[in-house]
Design a protein around this motif. Sequence first.
Motif, PDB file in Angstrom:
ATOM      1  N   LEU A 358       0.818  -1.218   0.000  1.00 41.30           N
ATOM      2  CA  LEU A 358       0.000   0.000   0.000  1.00 41.30           C
ATOM      3  C   LEU A 358       0.849   1.265   0.000  1.00 41.30           C
ATOM      4  O   LEU A 358       0.473   2.289  -0.559  1.00 41.30           O
ATOM      5  CB  LEU A 358      -0.930  -0.009   1.215  1.00 41.30           C
ATOM      6  CG  LEU A 358      -1.902  -1.201   1.294  1.00 41.30           C
ATOM      7  CD1 LEU A 358      -2.722  -1.124   2.568  1.00 41.30           C
ATOM      8  CD2 LEU A 358      -2.810  -1.232   0.074  1.00 41.30           C
ATOM      9  N   ASP A 359       1.995   1.201   0.655  1.00 43.54           N
ATOM     10  CA  ASP A 359       2.887   2.364   0.728  1.00 43.54           C
ATOM     11  C   ASP A 359       4.244   1.861   1.173  1.00 43.54           C
ATOM     12  O   ASP A 359       4.357   0.822   1.843  1.00 43.54           O
ATOM     13  CB  ASP A 359       2.342   3.403   1.719  1.00 43.54           C
ATOM     14  CG  ASP A 359       2.934   4.790   1.477  1.00 43.54           C
ATOM     15  OD1 ASP A 359       3.783   4.932   0.569  1.00 43.54           O
ATOM     16  OD2 ASP A 359       2.561   5.735   2.199  1.00 43.54           O
ATOM     17  N   LEU A 360       5.293   2.590   0.828  1.00 48.64           N
ATOM     18  CA  LEU A 360       6.634   2.220   1.275  1.00 48.64           C
ATOM     19  C   LEU A 360       7.508   3.459   1.361  1.00 48.64           C
ATOM     20  O   LEU A 360       7.191   4.513   0.809  1.00 48.64           O
ATOM     21  CB  LEU A 360       7.252   1.150   0.372  1.00 48.64           C
ATOM     22  CG  LEU A 360       7.390   1.378  -1.137  1.00 48.64           C
ATOM     23  CD1 LEU A 360       8.481   2.377  -1.482  1.00 48.64           C
ATOM     24  CD2 LEU A 360       7.679   0.067  -1.838  1.00 48.64           C
ATOM     25  N   ALA A 361       8.625   3.316   2.072  1.00 49.37           N
ATOM     26  CA  ALA A 361       9.571   4.425   2.239  1.00 49.37           C
ATOM     27  C   ALA A 361      10.944   3.844   2.569  1.00 49.37           C
ATOM     28  O   ALA A 361      11.050   2.721   3.079  1.00 49.37           O
ATOM     29  CB  ALA A 361       9.115   5.370   3.346  1.00 49.37           C
ATOM     30  N   VAL A 362      11.981   4.610   2.269  1.00 51.51           N
ATOM     31  CA  VAL A 362      13.359   4.228   2.576  1.00 51.51           C
ATOM     32  C   VAL A 362      13.929   5.266   3.523  1.00 51.51           C
ATOM     33  O   VAL A 362      13.758   6.473   3.309  1.00 51.51           O
ATOM     34  CB  VAL A 362      14.216   4.155   1.290  1.00 51.51           C
ATOM     35  CG1 VAL A 362      15.674   3.851   1.629  1.00 51.51           C
ATOM     36  CG2 VAL A 362      13.659   3.099   0.335  1.00 51.51           C
ATOM     37  N   THR A 363      14.598   4.828   4.584  1.00 47.03           N
ATOM     38  CA  THR A 363      15.209   5.776   5.519  1.00 47.03           C
ATOM     39  C   THR A 363      16.318   6.549   4.807  1.00 47.03           C
ATOM     40  O   THR A 363      16.928   6.039   3.862  1.00 47.03           O
ATOM     41  CB  THR A 363      15.771   5.056   6.756  1.00 47.03           C
ATOM     42  OG1 THR A 363      16.633   3.977   6.345  1.00 47.03           O
ATOM     43  CG2 THR A 363      14.648   4.489   7.614  1.00 47.03           C
ATOM     44  N   PRO A 364      16.610   7.783   5.240  1.00 47.32           N
ATOM     45  CA  PRO A 364      17.593   8.625   4.539  1.00 47.32           C
ATOM     46  C   PRO A 364      18.973   7.998   4.391  1.00 47.32           C
ATOM     47  O   PRO A 364      19.698   8.325   3.443  1.00 47.32           O
ATOM     48  CB  PRO A 364      17.651   9.889   5.419  1.00 47.32           C
ATOM     49  CG  PRO A 364      16.311   9.948   6.082  1.00 47.32           C
ATOM     50  CD  PRO A 364      15.927   8.522   6.335  1.00 47.32           C
ATOM     51  N   ASP A 365      19.341   7.084   5.304  1.00 45.34           N
ATOM     52  CA  ASP A 365      20.655   6.436   5.189  1.00 45.34           C
ATOM     53  C   ASP A 365      20.618   5.228   4.260  1.00 45.34           C
ATOM     54  O   ASP A 365      21.649   4.598   3.996  1.00 45.34           O
ATOM     55  CB  ASP A 365      21.181   6.021   6.564  1.00 45.34           C
ATOM     56  CG  ASP A 365      20.239   5.069   7.309  1.00 45.34           C
ATOM     57  OD1 ASP A 365      19.273   4.578   6.696  1.00 45.34           O
ATOM     58  OD2 ASP A 365      20.461   4.840   8.513  1.00 45.34           O
TER      59      ASP A 365
END
Length: 526
Positions: A358-365
């Motif tokens: 449904l949704d995803l994200a990657v941490t800045p590192d």
Amino acid sequence: MLMENSSTMLGSNGLIRKHEFVRVIIQCLDSLGYRKSASFLESESGISYKSLDFEMLKSQILCGNWDGCTDTLNEIKVMDETRASALFIVFKQCLLECLNHGDDAMALAILRKVVSALRLGKDKAHSLAQSILSLRDTEFGKMDDNIVQELRKKSLVELEKLLPPPIMLPERRLEHLVETAVSAQIDSCMYHNMLGAVSIYEDHCCGRDQIPTETIQILTDHKNEVWFVQFSNNGEYLASASSDCTAIIWKVLEEGKLMLQHTLRSHQNPVSFVAWSPDDTKLLTCGNGEVLKLWDVETGTCRHTFRDHGFIVSSCAWFPDSNRLVCGSSDPEKGIRMWDCHGNEIKAWRGMRMPKILDLAVTPDGENLISIFLDKELRILNMVTNSERVISEKHPITSLSISGDGKFFIVNLNSQEIHMWDVAGKWDMPLKYMGHKQDQYVIRSCFGGLNSAFIASGSENSQVYIWNRRNPKPIEILSGHSMTVNCVSWNPKRPQMLASASDDNTIRIWGPGPSKKMQMQTEKLN
């Protein structure tokens, strides 16, 4: 001299001992370079910055009275471990000076004394002796009286840092106390959103003029519902996605207004998601039933269309190198794929363990990939160790957002709650935020403000809600839109700028309202 056990107290609650307060002031004056003032205050108050015990040690070390140093250290009230460390500093200096004078017999006698006093084992004693003999052979045959005095002063500095209060004060004690008080006031200030130093002339308390609460601009270029907005990482652009099948790149001008830069018109279906590359040179756009497209931000041209038949992209995110991207599909059989900017597949996660995303994200590192799957579950995959953690919620999750430092993330639930979790997995339960309305549609929230201290969210009742992260109830509710607010984005470089996207076809840009002082001046003029 005023004794350490003086009973004179200061403060409205009688919590501060006068002699300690004065002593800390003297230390502060001395550390700031006002040595004459410090000396005068010592003379006038009868209170010494450094204790009598330490002054005795100082005199004994500078004149090489090692037996006296040992006696003084054995008499003062400190923990045995601290005493042993202090004695070691003294014995080491004494040994070095004996070796420097060629008095090996005296050095050996002192070494035996060290071993006995500090209860060193044979291995540690042998190691100590070897290291000191090695120093003698390389450096200390060249020592003159000036070098000896410098080494003794160095030993004093080591003792100053080692010995606890009240014998010695921690370095810059007054600065630390003031900074702690200011930090506590900042932490208790629900509206703190200021860059730079805080005045200590009065108790710190920000007003609501420190956060965006007033509409400063309404963008009306979309012809249908606006579903998504996101500021670029450098804060210089805003991207918006709409059910009118377009995305728009807006330029943030110096004075805080936004200007249409490019309209991206290549999609045939509604656009529901955008993602900025970390270097802000590229933009991804996608939507349910739509292909994923990669755009050049400077020119507004489409650089690549990711054509994978049957892969319905629901969301996408970038890795820190701005060359790799990851996409999730709402098709249960497609899972998650990682591509480069030319459409080459690098990696894929498919199968039963990867249902619809449904949704995803990657941490800045770039170390963690967080995704929403099975409606009520979150999956945190560590890209370095390949370990994963699953978080289960009781209600369906519609969206997620990561804090600027990558340590926390928030999820919107259709139970009309926002939950904040830590990425590292130290929390057993999330922090919860309530007050907005969400039970039918996808509503997106974000972190924002100085150090991501705030959370903002859209709502189905046409309002924007703002929380301080330490408070579960909203501190501001912003009115202006006439229909559901789908998404909000806080400018990462302008802590007082917020954007909101709504089904009323508009984007509102929010900024700070007038301060109390300005309001009072206006009232006087009227």
